[in-house]
Design a protein around this motif. Structure first.
Motif, PDB file in Angstrom:
ATOM      1  N   LEU A   1      15.128  -7.060  -3.123  1.00  0.00           N
ATOM      2  CA  LEU A   1      14.651  -8.332  -2.610  1.00  0.00           C
ATOM      3  C   LEU A   1      13.122  -8.321  -2.623  1.00  0.00           C
ATOM      4  CD1 LEU A   1      15.897 -10.912  -1.491  1.00  0.00           C
ATOM      5  CD2 LEU A   1      15.633  -9.965   0.796  1.00  0.00           C
ATOM      6  N   ARG A   2      12.513  -9.291  -3.274  1.00  0.00           N
ATOM      7  CA  ARG A   2      11.061  -9.326  -3.398  1.00  0.00           C
ATOM      8  C   ARG A   2      10.415  -9.573  -2.036  1.00  0.00           C
ATOM      9  NH1 ARG A   2       9.845 -12.190  -7.823  1.00  0.00           N
ATOM     10  NH2 ARG A   2       9.139 -10.325  -8.830  1.00  0.00           N
ATOM     11  N   VAL A   3       9.301  -8.882  -1.814  1.00  0.00           N
ATOM     12  CA  VAL A   3       8.523  -9.089  -0.602  1.00  0.00           C
ATOM     13  C   VAL A   3       7.205  -9.752  -0.992  1.00  0.00           C
ATOM     14  CG1 VAL A   3       9.594  -7.234   0.706  1.00  0.00           C
ATOM     15  CG2 VAL A   3       7.572  -6.752  -0.644  1.00  0.00           C
ATOM     16  N   ASP A   4       6.669 -10.543  -0.073  1.00  0.00           N
ATOM     17  CA  ASP A   4       5.454 -11.308  -0.332  1.00  0.00           C
ATOM     18  C   ASP A   4       4.190 -10.555   0.056  1.00  0.00           C
ATOM     19  OD1 ASP A   4       7.087 -13.527  -1.114  1.00  0.00           O
ATOM     20  OD2 ASP A   4       7.366 -14.007   1.005  1.00  0.00           O
ATOM     21  N   VAL A   5       4.287  -9.785   1.132  1.00  0.00           N
ATOM     22  CA  VAL A   5       3.126  -9.072   1.683  1.00  0.00           C
ATOM     23  C   VAL A   5       3.599  -7.703   2.161  1.00  0.00           C
ATOM     24  CG1 VAL A   5       1.335  -9.092   3.486  1.00  0.00           C
ATOM     25  CG2 VAL A   5       2.084 -11.250   2.463  1.00  0.00           C
ATOM     26  N   VAL A   6       2.793  -6.684   1.917  1.00  0.00           N
ATOM     27  CA  VAL A   6       3.105  -5.338   2.401  1.00  0.00           C
ATOM     28  C   VAL A   6       1.898  -4.842   3.201  1.00  0.00           C
ATOM     29  CG1 VAL A   6       3.711  -2.973   1.767  1.00  0.00           C
ATOM     30  CG2 VAL A   6       4.539  -4.885   0.366  1.00  0.00           C
ATOM     31  N   GLY A   7       2.172  -4.290   4.366  1.00  0.00           N
ATOM     32  CA  GLY A   7       1.123  -3.701   5.184  1.00  0.00           C
ATOM     33  C   GLY A   7       1.310  -2.195   5.257  1.00  0.00           C
ATOM     34  N   TYR A   8       0.218  -1.446   5.156  1.00  0.00           N
ATOM     35  CA  TYR A   8       0.257   0.012   5.252  1.00  0.00           C
ATOM     36  C   TYR A   8      -0.594   0.440   6.442  1.00  0.00           C
ATOM     37  CZ  TYR A   8       2.227  -0.043   0.555  1.00  0.00           C
ATOM     38  OH  TYR A   8       3.026  -0.258  -0.529  1.00  0.00           O
ATOM     39  N   TYR A   9      -0.088   1.415   7.197  1.00  0.00           N
ATOM     40  CA  TYR A   9      -0.707   1.859   8.443  1.00  0.00           C
ATOM     41  C   TYR A   9      -0.873   3.373   8.380  1.00  0.00           C
ATOM     42  CZ  TYR A   9       1.466  -2.577   9.450  1.00  0.00           C
ATOM     43  OH  TYR A   9       1.866  -3.885   9.367  1.00  0.00           O
ATOM     44  N   VAL A  10      -2.013   3.867   8.815  1.00  0.00           N
ATOM     45  CA  VAL A  10      -2.262   5.308   8.827  1.00  0.00           C
ATOM     46  C   VAL A  10      -2.515   5.729  10.263  1.00  0.00           C
ATOM     47  CG1 VAL A  10      -3.763   7.177   8.062  1.00  0.00           C
ATOM     48  CG2 VAL A  10      -3.174   5.342   6.480  1.00  0.00           C
ATOM     49  N   GLY A  11      -1.566   6.497  10.819  1.00  0.00           N
ATOM     50  CA  GLY A  11      -1.696   7.072  12.151  1.00  0.00           C
ATOM     51  C   GLY A  11      -2.381   6.170  13.152  1.00  0.00           C
ATOM     52  N   PRO A  12      -3.344   6.709  13.894  1.00  0.00           N
ATOM     53  CA  PRO A  12      -4.012   5.944  14.942  1.00  0.00           C
ATOM     54  C   PRO A  12      -4.993   4.882  14.402  1.00  0.00           C
ATOM     55  CG  PRO A  12      -5.018   8.100  14.735  1.00  0.00           C
ATOM     56  CD  PRO A  12      -3.821   8.099  13.826  1.00  0.00           C
ATOM     57  N   MET A  13      -5.228   4.863  13.102  1.00  0.00           N
ATOM     58  CA  MET A  13      -6.146   3.873  12.533  1.00  0.00           C
ATOM     59  C   MET A  13      -5.490   2.512  12.353  1.00  0.00           C
ATOM     60  SD  MET A  13      -8.000   6.414   9.893  1.00  0.00           S
ATOM     61  CE  MET A  13      -6.664   7.587   9.851  1.00  0.00           C
ATOM     62  N   GLY A  14      -4.158   2.460  12.465  1.00  0.00           N
ATOM     63  CA  GLY A  14      -3.446   1.195  12.344  1.00  0.00           C
ATOM     64  C   GLY A  14      -3.444   0.667  10.920  1.00  0.00           C
ATOM     65  N   LEU A  15      -3.448  -0.652  10.790  1.00  0.00           N
ATOM     66  CA  LEU A  15      -3.380  -1.300   9.480  1.00  0.00           C
ATOM     67  C   LEU A  15      -4.632  -0.978   8.671  1.00  0.00           C
ATOM     68  CD1 LEU A  15      -1.799  -3.309   7.630  1.00  0.00           C
ATOM     69  CD2 LEU A  15      -3.161  -5.126   8.676  1.00  0.00           C
ATOM     70  N   THR A  16      -4.425  -0.352   7.517  1.00  0.00           N
ATOM     71  CA  THR A  16      -5.550   0.050   6.674  1.00  0.00           C
ATOM     72  C   THR A  16      -5.540  -0.622   5.312  1.00  0.00           C
ATOM     73  OG1 THR A  16      -4.266   1.947   5.931  1.00  0.00           O
ATOM     74  CG2 THR A  16      -5.810   2.323   7.743  1.00  0.00           C
ATOM     75  N   CYS A  17      -4.395  -1.161   4.918  1.00  0.00           N
ATOM     76  CA  CYS A  17      -4.272  -1.704   3.571  1.00  0.00           C
ATOM     77  C   CYS A  17      -3.206  -2.799   3.564  1.00  0.00           C
ATOM     78  CB  CYS A  17      -3.875  -0.563   2.636  1.00  0.00           C
ATOM     79  SG  CYS A  17      -3.888  -0.968   0.908  1.00  0.00           S
ATOM     80  N   VAL A  18      -3.473  -3.888   2.843  1.00  0.00           N
ATOM     81  CA  VAL A  18      -2.531  -4.998   2.701  1.00  0.00           C
ATOM     82  C   VAL A  18      -2.442  -5.352   1.224  1.00  0.00           C
ATOM     83  CG1 VAL A  18      -2.103  -7.448   3.235  1.00  0.00           C
ATOM     84  CG2 VAL A  18      -3.117  -5.955   4.977  1.00  0.00           C
ATOM     85  N   THR A  19      -1.218  -5.530   0.717  1.00  0.00           N
ATOM     86  CA  THR A  19      -1.048  -6.006  -0.651  1.00  0.00           C
ATOM     87  C   THR A  19      -0.344  -7.354  -0.611  1.00  0.00           C
ATOM     88  OG1 THR A  19       1.080  -4.891  -0.990  1.00  0.00           O
ATOM     89  CG2 THR A  19      -0.901  -3.672  -1.581  1.00  0.00           C
ATOM     90  N   VAL A  20      -0.727  -8.215  -1.536  1.00  0.00           N
ATOM     91  CA  VAL A  20      -0.135  -9.553  -1.615  1.00  0.00           C
ATOM     92  C   VAL A  20       0.444  -9.731  -3.013  1.00  0.00           C
ATOM     93  CG1 VAL A  20      -0.568 -12.034  -1.437  1.00  0.00           C
ATOM     94  CG2 VAL A  20      -1.744 -10.455   0.104  1.00  0.00           C
ATOM     95  N   ASP A  21       1.732 -10.061  -3.070  1.00  0.00           N
ATOM     96  CA  ASP A  21       2.460 -10.194  -4.321  1.00  0.00           C
ATOM     97  C   ASP A  21       1.926 -11.354  -5.163  1.00  0.00           C
ATOM     98  OD1 ASP A  21       5.066  -9.201  -5.708  1.00  0.00           O
ATOM     99  OD2 ASP A  21       5.190 -11.387  -5.785  1.00  0.00           O
ATOM    100  N   ALA A  22       1.755 -11.082  -6.458  1.00  0.00           N
ATOM    101  CA  ALA A  22       1.224 -12.085  -7.386  1.00  0.00           C
ATOM    102  C   ALA A  22       2.189 -13.236  -7.615  1.00  0.00           C
ATOM    103  CB  ALA A  22       0.898 -11.436  -8.732  1.00  0.00           C
ATOM    104  N   LEU A  23       3.491 -12.946  -7.565  1.00  0.00           N
ATOM    105  CA  LEU A  23       4.480 -13.959  -7.914  1.00  0.00           C
ATOM    106  C   LEU A  23       4.883 -14.834  -6.738  1.00  0.00           C
ATOM    107  CD1 LEU A  23       6.836 -11.742 -10.110  1.00  0.00           C
ATOM    108  CD2 LEU A  23       4.702 -12.859 -10.736  1.00  0.00           C
ATOM    109  N   SER A  24       4.917 -14.247  -5.531  1.00  0.00           N
ATOM    110  CA  SER A  24       5.459 -15.001  -4.401  1.00  0.00           C
ATOM    111  C   SER A  24       4.615 -14.960  -3.140  1.00  0.00           C
ATOM    112  CB  SER A  24       6.853 -14.472  -4.070  1.00  0.00           C
ATOM    113  OG  SER A  24       6.780 -13.113  -3.667  1.00  0.00           O
ATOM    114  N   GLY A  25       3.554 -14.189  -3.125  1.00  0.00           N
ATOM    115  CA  GLY A  25       2.759 -14.044  -1.908  1.00  0.00           C
ATOM    116  C   GLY A  25       1.914 -15.265  -1.602  1.00  0.00           C
ATOM    117  N   PRO A  26       1.351 -15.297  -0.404  1.00  0.00           N
ATOM    118  CA  PRO A  26       0.456 -16.401  -0.046  1.00  0.00           C
ATOM    119  C   PRO A  26      -0.794 -16.388  -0.926  1.00  0.00           C
ATOM    120  CG  PRO A  26       0.439 -14.707   1.659  1.00  0.00           C
ATOM    121  CD  PRO A  26       1.468 -14.307   0.664  1.00  0.00           C
ATOM    122  N   GLN A  27      -1.411 -17.537  -1.070  1.00  0.00           N
ATOM    123  CA  GLN A  27      -2.688 -17.607  -1.763  1.00  0.00           C
ATOM    124  C   GLN A  27      -3.755 -17.154  -0.776  1.00  0.00           C
ATOM    125  OE1 GLN A  27      -4.974 -17.121  -4.058  1.00  0.00           O
ATOM    126  NE2 GLN A  27      -3.774 -18.559  -5.280  1.00  0.00           N
TER     127      GLN A  27
END
Length: 194
Positions: A83-109
């Protein structure tokens, strides 16, 4: 828009998000916890099926949240049949959200000072980003894949396939918190997306 097996969401049907360099993307702020991100995304009409481990970064576990629009068709799958996802968030330990990817085909602009970053031919985005970087006195950087990116802006464009067409999928991050460069902060899972 239909490109063979790849359905591309029309620009008019995409959510419209802003990007604040090194601060956040749409409702997601760098440093927030996975639960804070889930709550923020639910308020925007996105659902998260699960929080999963995405690897390790030194002594810290790296977590991942995958979001898709609640009203997205259930038949919408990626090239691997998941199932395609629109946005992915990556978190590193106590630093929390460090990286976000947005899908080219279905993600938000995602917009940066009026520049549309998602779902565009890579050459168009590279040309527009080059002008913007030069105009704002920032260094123009070329990614190993040959696209224009920027450490100062925390953006790393990648090409994602839509049939015979390539469209921009962006990785947004804040590398100064946990990695030396934007390239270093891109999770291994992201390199599997084509």
């Amino acid at each position: 828009m239909w490109h063979g097996l790849w359905t591309v969401v029309d620009e008019s049907d995409r959510a419209q998000w802003g990007y604040a360099p090194l601060e956040g993307v749409g409702p997601l702020s760098f440093g927030m916890s996975s639960q804070e991100a889930i709550t923020a995304m639910e308020a925007q009409g996105y659902t998260c099926d699960a929080v999963s481990q995405a690897g390790e970064f030194g002594p810290f576990k790296q977590l991942c949240t995958r979001f898709r629009a609640v009203d997205a068709p259930m038949y919408r799958e990626d090239s691997a049949g998941s199932l395609r996802v629109d946005v992915v968030g990556y978190y590193v330990g106590p630093m929390g959200l460090t990286c976000v990817t947005v899908d080219a085909l279905s993600g938000p602009q995602v917009l940066l000072d009026g520049i549309r970053l998602i779902g565009r031919p890579p050459s168009e985005l590279s040309a527009e980003l080059s002008i913007y970087l030069e105009k704002t006195g920032r260094r123009i950087e070329i990614t190993p894949e040959g696209d224009i990116g920027s450490e100062a802006l925390g953006v790393y464009p990648r090409a994602q396939r839509a049939g015979d067409v390539l469209l921009t999928r962006l990785v947004f991050g804040r590398p100064n918190d946990w990695a030396n460069t934007m390239y270093d902060c891109i999770p291994v899972d992201e390199w599997r997306i084509h």
